[in-house]
Design an enzyme around this catalytic site. Structure first.
Site, PDB file in Angstrom:
ATOM      1  N   ASP A 149       0.856  -1.276   0.015  1.00 12.47           N
ATOM      2  CA  ASP A 149      -0.157  -0.015  -0.134  1.00 12.47           C
ATOM      3  C   ASP A 149       0.829   1.286  -0.092  1.00 12.47           C
ATOM      4  OD1 ASP A 149      -1.848   1.808   0.655  1.00 12.47           O
ATOM      5  OD2 ASP A 149      -2.282   1.382   2.597  1.00 12.47           O
ATOM      6  N   ASP A 175      -1.966   6.116  -5.446  1.00  7.03           N
ATOM      7  CA  ASP A 175      -2.342   5.318  -4.188  1.00  7.03           C
ATOM      8  C   ASP A 175      -2.664   3.981  -4.487  1.00  7.03           C
ATOM      9  OD1 ASP A 175      -2.713   4.027  -1.786  1.00  7.03           O
ATOM     10  OD2 ASP A 175      -4.484   5.658  -1.203  1.00  7.03           O
TER      11      ASP A 175
END
Length: 375
Positions: A79, A262
Site C-alpha cells: 500500500d 495510491d
C-alpha cells in the site's frame, strides 16, 4: 537490473462481497467514507501513531510475505498510501483475527519484542497492538530486524470480512509510527536493492500477472517512455495535476490540483462536487446504497476522461472508469466523491483504476513518480 519481483494476486473486493450478500447499503450507512489523513492533524500530539489507512472496500491486489524463523506466511496489501507493516497476532481475540493468519512470536527464534504500542486508525475503524522486530521475507529479499505491528485488537467488521491479513505500507517514512523504519527503507539500508525505487504493474487480465518490483524496473511491463513527475509533498506519493477534461473541455481540477497516487485505493476519488459533476456528464445514477450505476452499454459510447499531469495527457477510457460486477451483471462508475476533501483545496486520489492503465515507478532517490503506458 530488473529488481526483485513479487507477484500480486487480484482478489474479489470487499465491496463485491458485501454487494452480493446484500449488506452493502447497511455497511455504507454505518461506515460513511472518511479519508483519515484529515484526522492526522487533530490527533498529532496524543502520543499515539495515527496512520491514515483508508477504506479498504475496493482493494483488489495482495501479495505474500513471511514473518519470523521458521517463516509464517501472510497475505498483505502493498500500500503506497500508508507507511507501516502490521499483521494479526495470536494475542488478538477479535473475530477479525480468528479467520485470518495470525503471527505467533513464540514460534520464531528471531523475534524481539518491544514495549512500544501501535494504534492505526483508518477509514472504517482501527487496529491496535504492539511493535515487534523480526525477519521479513518478501520473495527472495530477506529484511532482518524489521519493526512491524502485531495486532491485539481489530474491532471492526471490515477487517473480519477482508480477504487480506495485514498491510505493508510503502509511503514516505514521515507517515510511519514514531521511531519505526518502514520496510522499503530497511531493505535499502541493508544494501538489498540496487536502486532506491519500486514499481507496480497491475494487470487488467484477471487474477494473475500483477507485480510489485523492488530495486529495479523491468521495461517489458510498459511501452514508450517513462514520464517523470516530481513529488510535490513527500508524505504520500503526491504530485501536481494540471486538469481533468473530456473532449478538450476541463471538467475538474481547473487551474491545477494535487493528486495522490495510491495502490491502496481502487477507485478515482475526488471532491464531492467535482465528482457529482462527472457522474452527471457520464450519466451515472445514484442507487439506494449510495453507489453510482451506469448503463453497461455506455462503455461503447462514452469518451475518454483525460488526466493531464505535468503537461502530458493520461487518458482513462470508459472501459476503465466503468466497472462491471460480473456476478450481478450491473455496471458502476469508478468515480467516488469524498466529503473530506474540501473543494477549495482540490485533491484527487488516483487508485487502481488509473494504475491498471499506467505502469508506475515510485522513485525515492529522486522524489519522483514515473508513468508509462502499461502493456
Amino acid at each position: 537490473m530488473h529488481g526483485k519481483r513479487i507477484p500480486l494476486v487480484k482478489i474479489k473486493s470487499l465491496r463485491e462481497n458485501l454487494r452480493e450478500k446484500d449488506m452493502l447499503k447497511e455497511y455504507l450507512e454505518k461506515y460513511p467514507f472518511r479519508l483519515t489523513h484529515k484526522l492526522l492533524h487533530k490527533h498529532a500530539d496524543s502520543g499515539v501513531a495515527f496512520e491514515p489507512m483508508r477504506n479498504y472496500l475496493d482493494i483488489a491486489y495482495m501479495g505474500i510475505i513471511s514473518v519470523g524463523t521458521p517463516p509464517q506466511e501472510f497475505q498483505v496489501i502493498f500500500d503506497t498510501g500508508s507507511a507501516d507493516l502490521w499483521v494479526p497476532s495470536i494475542y488478538c481475540s477479535s473475530p477479525a483475527c480468528s479467520n485470518h493468519n495470525t503471527f505467533n512470536p513464540l514460534r520464531s527464534s528471531t523475534f524481539v519484542a518491544s514495549g512500544q504500542p501501535i494504534k492505526l486508525i483508518y477509514g472504517t475503524g482501527k487496529m491496535s497492538g504492539f511493535v515487534g522486530y523480526d525477519t521479513i521475507k518478501i520473495s527472495s529479499l530477506v529484511d532482518r530486524n524489521q519493526a512491524f505491528g502485531l495486532s491485539v485488537e481489530e474491532p471492526d467488521k471490515i477487517l473480519e470480512l477482508a480477504t487480506f491479513d495485514g498491510i505493508l505500507g510503502l509511503s514516505y517514512p514521515s507517515l510511519s509510527v514514531k521511531g519505526v523504519t518502514p520496510v522499503f527503507d530497511n531493505l535499502w539500508n541493508q544494501g538489498l536493492l540496487s536502486q532506491k525505487l519500486f514499481a507496480f504493474y497491475l494487470s487488467r487480465k484477471g487474477k494473475k500477472g500483477s507485480v510489485v518490483m523492488f530495486g529495479g524496473v523491468d521495461p517489458s511491463y510498459y511501452t514508450g517512455e517513462l514520464h517523470w513527475v516530481p513529488v510535490s509533498k513527500p508524505l504520500y506519493w503526491q504530485i501536481s495535476m494540471d486538469s481533468i477534461s473530456i473532449n478538450g473541455k476541463v471538467i475538474a481540477c481547473d487551474g491545477g490540483c494535487q493528486a495522490i497516487v495510491d495502490t491502496g485505493t481502487s477507485l478515482l476519488l475526488g471532491p464531492q462536487d467535482a465528482v457529482l459533476n462527472i457522474q452527471e456528464i457520464i450519466q451515472a445514477r445514484r442507487s439506494t446504497s449510495g453507489e453510482y450505476f451506469i448503463d453497461c452499454d455506455a462503455v461503447n459510447t462514452l469518451p475518454d476522461i483525460l488526466f493531464t499531469i505535468d503537461g502530458i495527457g493520461y487518458p482513462v477510457p470508459a472501459n476503465a472508469y466503468i466497472q462491471k460486477d460480473a456476478a450481478l451483471g450491473i455496471c458502476f462508475s469508478s468515480f467516488e466523491g469524498n466529503e473530506d476533501i474540501s473543494n477549495n483545496s482540490e485533491e484527487w486520489i488516483l487508485g487502481d483504476v488509473f494504475l491498471r492503465l499506467y505502469f508506475t515507478v515510485f522513485d525515492r532517490e529522486n522524489d519522483r513518480i514515473g508513468l508509462a503506458t502499461a502493456v
